[in-house]
Design a protein around this motif. Structure first.
Motif, PDB file in Angstrom:
ATOM      1  N   GLN A   1       0.744  -1.020  -0.023  1.00 53.20           N
ATOM      2  CA  GLN A   1       0.021  -0.054  -0.113  1.00 53.20           C
ATOM      3  C   GLN A   1       0.664   1.289  -0.114  1.00 53.20           C
ATOM      4  OE1 GLN A   1      -2.961   0.027   3.074  1.00 53.20           O
ATOM      5  NE2 GLN A   1      -3.840   1.879   2.678  1.00 53.20           N
TER       6      GLN A   1
ATOM      7  N   GLU B   1      -4.838   5.214  -0.486  1.00 50.19           N
ATOM      8  CA  GLU B   1      -5.635   4.540  -1.342  1.00 50.19           C
ATOM      9  C   GLU B   1      -4.673   4.297  -2.747  1.00 50.19           C
ATOM     10  OE1 GLU B   1      -8.777   7.027  -2.941  1.00 50.19           O
ATOM     11  OE2 GLU B   1      -9.527   7.736  -0.973  1.00 50.19           O
TER      12      GLU B   1
ATOM     13  N   PHE C   1      -0.914   2.452  -4.225  1.00 54.81           N
ATOM     14  CA  PHE C   1      -0.144   1.250  -4.186  1.00 54.81           C
ATOM     15  C   PHE C   1       1.087   1.173  -4.953  1.00 54.81           C
ATOM     16  CE2 PHE C   1      -3.211   0.831  -7.825  1.00 54.81           C
ATOM     17  CZ  PHE C   1      -2.361   0.654  -9.055  1.00 54.81           C
TER      18      PHE C   1
END
Length: 353
Positions: free
Chosen positions: A335, A339, A341
């Motif tokens: 992560q 939100e 990655f």
């Protein structure tokens, strides 16, 4: 689009190219990624027998409408990055220095330059190493920036590391914990923590074309803290040039084994107590396994080490999820922010028993 928010900050690479590693472009005649490979199996249904979470309105959608409804914001950015000859973007924003450092130090383990798609929804990065053994992608959504204003979407070529103007050069002078103002216009990017650092960007058409990701069924997954993988692969790299990853369905665990000419390093992970480097208490964030089969894949340690040796130790104290099948490429993901990655795909190494 313009927005402003407050977020928490997240906390030179080897050019070796092992000759026995396959290319990420190798075709694998396998169907799309298994939707259950995250180990979560939900069987809940309502009284009508409809699985929980299903939107009934989707039943009347056409295939094209279903595909559009399932697309995530980064999908459009990923499509845009394949068309570098398009519009030159215009952008201003602000991002936590630590988050930019995490992204940069991971990417330079793969390559020093890449394409970056700048869109209203966020930044998407795609990079591939010179041998096509490892490719990486990253997503920095607008919601994870302290400020974000994309006046015009487009693709740029960016130097992450190297002599002269690069993101790494700028980061070397920034105070940790600072918020960095970032702007781009007319082939020039500026990183500003109070003293602007400006440098020219690359022609995106001159950077390596990101290969298409093969569709893979990877039925096994495990999540470990990066610090454990870093320490283990460092020791393995001292005695061998490859590591075998083997699923153990009986214990729902995995074994990593490196064999050299005169030495062997083996480590099994079947529970949180098997971790040796992670000293935190967030066990559910950093350890999980789902092993469906006794699959085995072999990876080059040189390339795997590059993923974990370039970031700072404190940036490796989060969970990295590995997905693998029998003799197939390994997917690695962590992560980035709330939100975003970072994702890697490493081709298996050709290895004879």
């Amino acid at each position: 689009m313009s927005r402003s928010s407050t977020t928490e900050a997240d906390e030179s690479s080897s050019d070796t190219q092992p000759k026995q590693a396959q290319s990420c472009l190798t075709d694998h005649e396998t169907p799309a990624v298994n939707a259950s490979d995250d180990g979560e199996h939900e069987n809940d249904t309502d009284e009508l027998g409809i699985p929980a979470g299903i939107d009934l309105s989707m039943l009347s959608m056409s295939c094209a409408e279903l595909e559009a409804a399932m697309r995530l914001p980064y999908h459009a950015a990923a499509d845009l990055i394949d068309e570098p000859a398009g519009t030159d973007p215009r952008f201003t924003g602000a991002l936590a220095d630590d988050r930019l450092a995490v992204l940069t130090k991971h990417l330079v383990g793969v390559a020093h330059e890449s394409r970056v798609a700048i869109t209203e929804a966020g930044w998407y990065v795609s990079v591939v190493d010179p041998s096509n053994v490892v490719m990486a992608s990253a997503w920095l959504p607008a919601a994870d920036w302290a400020a974000y204003d994309c006046e015009r979407e487009g693709v740029i070529g960016l130097n992450w590391d190297g002599d002269g103007g690069s993101v790494s050069r700028a980061l070397a002078h920034f105070e940790r914990g600072a918020t960095v103002a970032i702007s781009y216009d007319d082939r020039t990017i500026a990183l500003d923590d109070g003293i602007p650092f400006e440098f020219s960007t690359l022609d995106p058409g001159s950077t390596r074309q990101p290969p298409e990701t093969p569709d893979l069924v990877l039925p096994n997954s495990f999540t470990l803290p990066g610090v454990d993988i870093d320490e283990l692969t460092e020791r393995m790299d001292d005695i061998a040039d490859h590591v075998a990853v083997v699923g153990c369905p009986g214990t729902d665990g995995i074994e990593l084994r490196a064999e050299g000419d005169t030495a062997v390093v083996t480590k099994e992970y079947a529970g949180f107590d098997d971790l040796t480097e992670f000293d935190g208490s967030r066990k559910h964030d950093v350890f999980a396994t789902y092993i469906a089969a006794a699959d085995r894949t072999v990876l080059s340690l040189d390339y795997l080490r590059n993923v974990f040796s370039t970031p700072r130790k404190r940036d490796l104290e989060t969970g990295y999820t590995f997905r693998f099948g029998d003799g197939l490429p390994m997917k690695i993901e962590r992560q980035l922010g709330s939100e975003g990655f970072l994702r890697y795909l490493q081709a298996p190494r050709v290895h004879s028993e």
